[in-house]
Design a protein around this motif. Sequence first.
Motif, short mmCIF file in Angstrom:
data_model
loop_
_atom_site.label_atom_id
_atom_site.label_comp_id
_atom_site.label_asym_id
_atom_site.label_seq_id
_atom_site.Cartn_x
_atom_site.Cartn_y
_atom_site.Cartn_z
N SER A 81 -63.02 113.08 30.93
CA SER A 81 -64.45 113.12 31.18
C SER A 81 -64.99 114.55 31.06
CB SER A 81 -64.74 112.56 32.58
OG SER A 81 -66.11 112.53 32.84
N ASP A 82 -64.23 115.51 31.60
CA ASP A 82 -64.65 116.91 31.52
C ASP A 82 -64.66 117.44 30.09
OD1 ASP A 82 -64.91 116.92 34.27
OD2 ASP A 82 -63.03 117.98 34.63
N ALA A 83 -63.79 116.89 29.23
CA ALA A 83 -63.69 117.36 27.84
C ALA A 83 -64.63 116.63 26.88
CB ALA A 83 -62.24 117.21 27.35
N ALA A 84 -65.30 115.60 27.36
CA ALA A 84 -66.17 114.79 26.49
C ALA A 84 -67.44 115.54 26.13
CB ALA A 84 -66.52 113.48 27.20
N MET A 110 -72.23 116.87 32.44
CA MET A 110 -72.08 115.78 31.48
C MET A 110 -71.75 114.51 32.25
SD MET A 110 -71.29 114.45 28.32
CE MET A 110 -70.95 115.79 27.26
N THR A 111 -72.53 113.49 32.03
CA THR A 111 -72.22 112.21 32.67
C THR A 111 -71.56 111.30 31.65
OG1 THR A 111 -74.45 111.42 32.21
CG2 THR A 111 -74.05 112.32 34.41
N VAL A 112 -70.58 110.57 32.12
CA VAL A 112 -69.82 109.64 31.28
C VAL A 112 -69.86 108.28 31.95
CG1 VAL A 112 -67.57 109.13 30.26
CG2 VAL A 112 -68.30 111.51 30.51
N VAL A 113 -70.23 107.27 31.19
CA VAL A 113 -70.20 105.89 31.67
C VAL A 113 -68.90 105.26 31.16
CG1 VAL A 113 -71.57 105.06 29.71
CG2 VAL A 113 -71.47 103.70 31.79
N ALA A 114 -68.28 104.44 32.00
CA ALA A 114 -67.05 103.76 31.59
C ALA A 114 -67.36 102.31 31.23
CB ALA A 114 -66.03 103.80 32.72
N ARG A 164 -65.26 114.47 13.57
CA ARG A 164 -65.81 114.59 14.94
C ARG A 164 -64.79 114.22 16.00
NH1 ARG A 164 -68.72 118.12 14.94
NH2 ARG A 164 -69.24 117.52 17.04
N CYS A 165 -63.57 113.86 15.58
CA CYS A 165 -62.51 113.44 16.51
C CYS A 165 -61.75 114.65 17.05
CB CYS A 165 -61.53 112.49 15.82
SG CYS A 165 -62.24 110.90 15.38
N ILE A 166 -61.56 114.65 18.35
CA ILE A 166 -60.78 115.70 18.99
C ILE A 166 -59.76 115.03 19.91
CG2 ILE A 166 -62.58 117.45 18.84
CD1 ILE A 166 -63.26 116.91 21.78
N THR A 167 -58.74 115.79 20.29
CA THR A 167 -57.70 115.24 21.15
C THR A 167 -57.52 116.14 22.37
OG1 THR A 167 -55.95 116.40 19.97
CG2 THR A 167 -56.49 114.16 19.23
N LEU A 168 -56.95 115.54 23.40
CA LEU A 168 -56.60 116.27 24.61
C LEU A 168 -55.19 115.87 24.99
CD1 LEU A 168 -57.60 118.12 26.96
CD2 LEU A 168 -58.16 116.01 28.18
N ASP A 169 -54.30 116.84 25.03
CA ASP A 169 -52.93 116.56 25.46
C ASP A 169 -52.92 116.27 26.95
OD1 ASP A 169 -51.55 116.88 23.00
OD2 ASP A 169 -51.70 119.05 23.20
N VAL A 170 -52.25 115.18 27.33
CA VAL A 170 -52.14 114.79 28.73
C VAL A 170 -50.67 114.58 29.09
CG1 VAL A 170 -54.45 113.74 28.73
CG2 VAL A 170 -52.45 112.31 28.26
N PRO A 219 -56.07 108.88 37.72
CA PRO A 219 -57.44 109.39 37.88
C PRO A 219 -57.59 110.82 37.37
CG PRO A 219 -56.78 108.18 39.83
CD PRO A 219 -55.55 108.30 38.97
N GLU A 220 -56.56 111.65 37.54
CA GLU A 220 -56.64 113.03 37.06
C GLU A 220 -56.81 113.08 35.54
OE1 GLU A 220 -53.95 111.84 38.89
OE2 GLU A 220 -54.81 112.48 40.80
N THR A 221 -56.15 112.14 34.86
CA THR A 221 -56.28 112.06 33.40
C THR A 221 -57.70 111.65 33.03
OG1 THR A 221 -53.95 111.51 33.16
CG2 THR A 221 -55.40 110.93 31.32
N LEU A 222 -58.23 110.65 33.72
CA LEU A 222 -59.60 110.21 33.44
C LEU A 222 -60.59 111.35 33.69
CD1 LEU A 222 -59.49 106.62 35.00
CD2 LEU A 222 -59.34 107.26 32.58
#
Length: 188
Positions: A115-118, A1-5, A165-171, A108-111
């Motif tokens: 990105s991995d969960a998108a 999966m590619t993510v553009v910022a 369609r909204c999801i969350t990721l605990d950080v 960066p680890e959060t980003l």
Amino acid sequence: MTVVALVLAAGQASRFGADKRSASLPDGRSLLAHSVERALAVFDEVRVVLRDGERAEAFGLPAGCRVIHSPQAALGMGHSLAAGAASLVDSQAQALAILLGDMPWIAPETLRALSDAASASSILFPIFDGQRGHPVLFGRQFWPALTQLTGDEGARAVVQANRDRCITLDVVDAGVLRDVDTPEALRL
């Protein structure tokens, strides 16, 4: 999966009292340059939305980012976001991470985790200490709606229309909540 910022940096920063994008962090880099460099460390492509006529060099931005101009930036964040989203017609990415130029402390680890969960069909929010933060990642299916935004509410209308369609990721990163609204915030 590619993510553009997409780094939004075309606002007026009225509460700061000056152009906060150029404000220096302790290491001498501008606030905006630091935020963009964080994004470049993780994402394959980074685009920065600036006001019409502004140049990357004025903020010390790295050469690896692409500047998108928002001619209607003064009308609100929605216009800047729409300009940035409209620039994605040439992107093959499946998700878009919308970062704010005044949030330089996101790890960066959060980003990377975001990105991995998108996905192409979800809207993803980081959650820290029970609070929703930034960046918000929009799957490709929502990009057309982002190009239609106006006003100063950002992407709130797209989120509200697609709550299912909204999801969350605990950080474990308070940086997802920490922005710079005043000069004092730079010293914390």
